[in-house]
Write a protein that holds these residues in place. Structure first.
Motif, short mmCIF file in Angstrom:
data_model
loop_
_atom_site.label_atom_id
_atom_site.label_comp_id
_atom_site.label_asym_id
_atom_site.label_seq_id
_atom_site.Cartn_x
_atom_site.Cartn_y
_atom_site.Cartn_z
N UNK A 50 108.03 43.26 48.65
CA UNK A 50 107.65 42.94 47.28
C UNK A 50 108.73 43.45 46.35
N UNK A 51 108.91 42.74 45.25
CA UNK A 51 109.91 43.10 44.25
C UNK A 51 109.27 44.01 43.20
N UNK A 52 109.74 45.25 43.12
CA UNK A 52 109.21 46.21 42.14
C UNK A 52 110.20 46.33 40.99
N UNK A 53 109.86 45.74 39.85
CA UNK A 53 110.72 45.80 38.68
C UNK A 53 109.95 46.41 37.52
N UNK A 54 110.41 47.56 37.07
CA UNK A 54 109.79 48.26 35.96
C UNK A 54 110.83 48.47 34.88
N UNK A 97 100.63 36.76 27.09
CA UNK A 97 100.83 36.17 25.76
C UNK A 97 99.92 36.80 24.72
N UNK A 98 98.72 37.20 25.12
CA UNK A 98 97.79 37.79 24.15
C UNK A 98 98.34 39.08 23.55
N UNK A 99 98.86 39.98 24.40
CA UNK A 99 99.36 41.24 23.86
C UNK A 99 100.69 41.04 23.14
N UNK A 100 101.43 39.99 23.55
CA UNK A 100 102.68 39.69 22.85
C UNK A 100 102.41 39.19 21.43
N UNK A 105 97.78 50.35 35.76
CA UNK A 105 98.31 49.15 36.42
C UNK A 105 99.38 49.51 37.44
N UNK A 106 100.21 50.51 37.15
CA UNK A 106 101.27 50.90 38.07
C UNK A 106 100.67 51.50 39.34
N UNK A 107 99.73 52.42 39.20
CA UNK A 107 99.12 53.04 40.39
C UNK A 107 98.38 51.99 41.21
N UNK A 137 107.02 46.17 27.63
CA UNK A 137 107.05 46.81 28.95
C UNK A 137 105.75 46.58 29.71
N UNK A 138 104.63 46.64 29.00
CA UNK A 138 103.34 46.35 29.64
C UNK A 138 103.30 44.90 30.10
N UNK A 139 103.79 44.00 29.26
CA UNK A 139 103.83 42.58 29.62
C UNK A 139 104.67 42.36 30.87
N UNK A 140 105.80 43.05 30.96
CA UNK A 140 106.65 42.90 32.14
C UNK A 140 106.01 43.49 33.39
#
Length: 404
Positions: free
Chosen positions: A297-301, A227-230, A282-284, A181-184
């Motif tokens: 802008x496209x907001x996808x969470x 990729x690092x956190x993945x 990051x979200x705020x 989810x963080x990666x996305x």
């Protein structure tokens, strides 16, 4: 990967749910696609030069409140957003249900009626969303008196503190998913051509990126952390925390008591706490960028916010209903003065296409799922009786007159 199925009768639908263990989902049935899952208040907006208008959700809500306030109960005042939805005022909340059969009814009901475009419906759909990705913000909406949640989240430190606790709990319940989810969320920056500072279309020189990694041991940009956190979530998560803490320009986010982590949280078993703080920061930050640039802008969470008022109306009880709150931001572009609406996309995990909807409605009616049971008001009880009588009346007339 999103899944799609097609069903033609009730038993096939229930078997689909049983075979795939779709018991941890909420459901929404639509007899018209509307171009996706959109709250009623957003549907007129097309995002073009001459179609930048949409309903003034906040303005209509305030006008409605002023006209009916003296007749509202305390619960109706507290949950006025649900009251608006119930009485047909366009809002930013979307009806869902915990009942797959209720969703099937809504997908099929009204298919013989013309659509908003005046064209006949070609298909009906049911959308499923995994419950494990939901955060209930009912209490926060009540405390903020139903103000726009994205705007409140950006401005109110107390709300940030409470939502952080909810995100951390969600991460603890989804230990195998929260890194993804963080990666996305980082991809949301990337897909909108944004860096962490809010700049657009920043190109990174590969040589500079290598030099930066060699000298600092950290990634050059936010998107490099995908990729690092993945691949190495435990260690890279701490690196990402340090990067976000140092690079987000608004120190009210990264240097507040909410964001600070203690030594214990650096341990292996507290990655969810660190991840929650990264996610919220990051979200705020992303929302602040949206507010400043005023562009589409496209907001996808991966996380959706739900609103669950008490059973103010029989309809909520009968439909086993809850709402997904579709947060949004609206601004006016500074040069050409056209309105820009950005709202969180709702992307279903599973889509079920429904065929043979007239026969399905008959099967549902036999099972007690009809206008009477769904709505429960006098008008719909009468409509339900009329529909059933229309099916049977020719035989009754024939039998009656055969006795003479």
């Amino acid at each position: 990967m999103k899944q799609e199925h097609t069903i033609t009768n009730v038993s096939q639908y229930l078997e689909l749910i049983r075979e795939n263990n779709y018991y941890h989902f909420i459901f929404r049935g639509q007899n018209e696609a509307y171009g996706g899952i959109q709250a009623s208040g957003f549907r007129p907006y097309k995002g073009g030069w001459y179609t930048d208008t949409f309903y003034d959700i906040e303005g209509m809500k305030k006008e409605f409140y002023n006209k009916v306030i003296r007749r509202l109960s305390p619960d109706e005042r507290e949950h006025f957003l649900a009251f608006c939805q119930h009485h047909g005022l366009p809002t930013n909340i979307v009806d869902f249900t915990r009942s797959p059969l209720v969703a099937l009814f809504f997908a099929c009901n009204g298919k013989n009626q013309p659509t908003e475009s005046g064209k006949p419906n070609n298909y009906a759909e049911i959308y499923l969303i995994d419950k494990t990705r939901l955060i209930d913000i009912t209490d926060l909406l009540v405390k903020s008196k139903n103000e726009n949640f994205f705007e409140v989240l950006v401005e109110n430190v107390d709300v940030q503190k409470e939502i952080l606790v909810k995100i951390e709990q969600l991460f603890l319940e989804n230990t195998g998913e929260f890194i993804h989810w963080i990666k996305n969320l980082i991809e949301c920056y990337e897909n909108n051509h944004l860096d962490i500072y809010g700049d657009r279309n920043i190109d990174i020189n590969e040589d500079d990126e290598l030099d930066s990694e060699e000298t600092s041991g950290q990634c050059y940009s936010l998107t490099d952390y995908k990729d690092k956190i993945k691949n190495d979530g435990v260690n890279s998560l701490k690196e990402l925390y340090i990067y976000v803490s140092s690079e987000i320009e608004d120190e009210n986010i990264t240097h507040s008591d909410n964001y600070y982590i203690n030594d214990l949280e650096y341990g292996y078993y507290c990655n969810e706490a660190i991840g929650a703080k990264i996610y919220l920061a990051l979200l705020i930050n992303l929302l602040q960028i949206f507010i400043n640039i005023k562009e589409r802008i496209d907001i996808r969470l991966d996380i959706y916010f739900t609103y669950q008022p008490p059973d103010l109306f029989d309809r909520i009880t009968n439909q086993k209903g809850l709402f997904i709150y579709q947060p949004y931001l609206y601004g006016v572009e500074s040069v050409y003065k056209y309105g820009v609406l950005n709202y969180q996309s709702i992307i279903p995990d599973i889509t079920v296409k429904v065929e043979n909807y007239n026969n399905i409605l008959k099967e549902l009616n036999y099972l007690g799922i009809n206008l009477e049971s769904i709505y429960g008001d006098f008008d719909n009880i009468a409509r339900s009786i009329k529909l059933n009588n229309d099916l049977l009346f020719p035989e009754k007339v024939k039998a009656k007159f055969s006795t003479y």
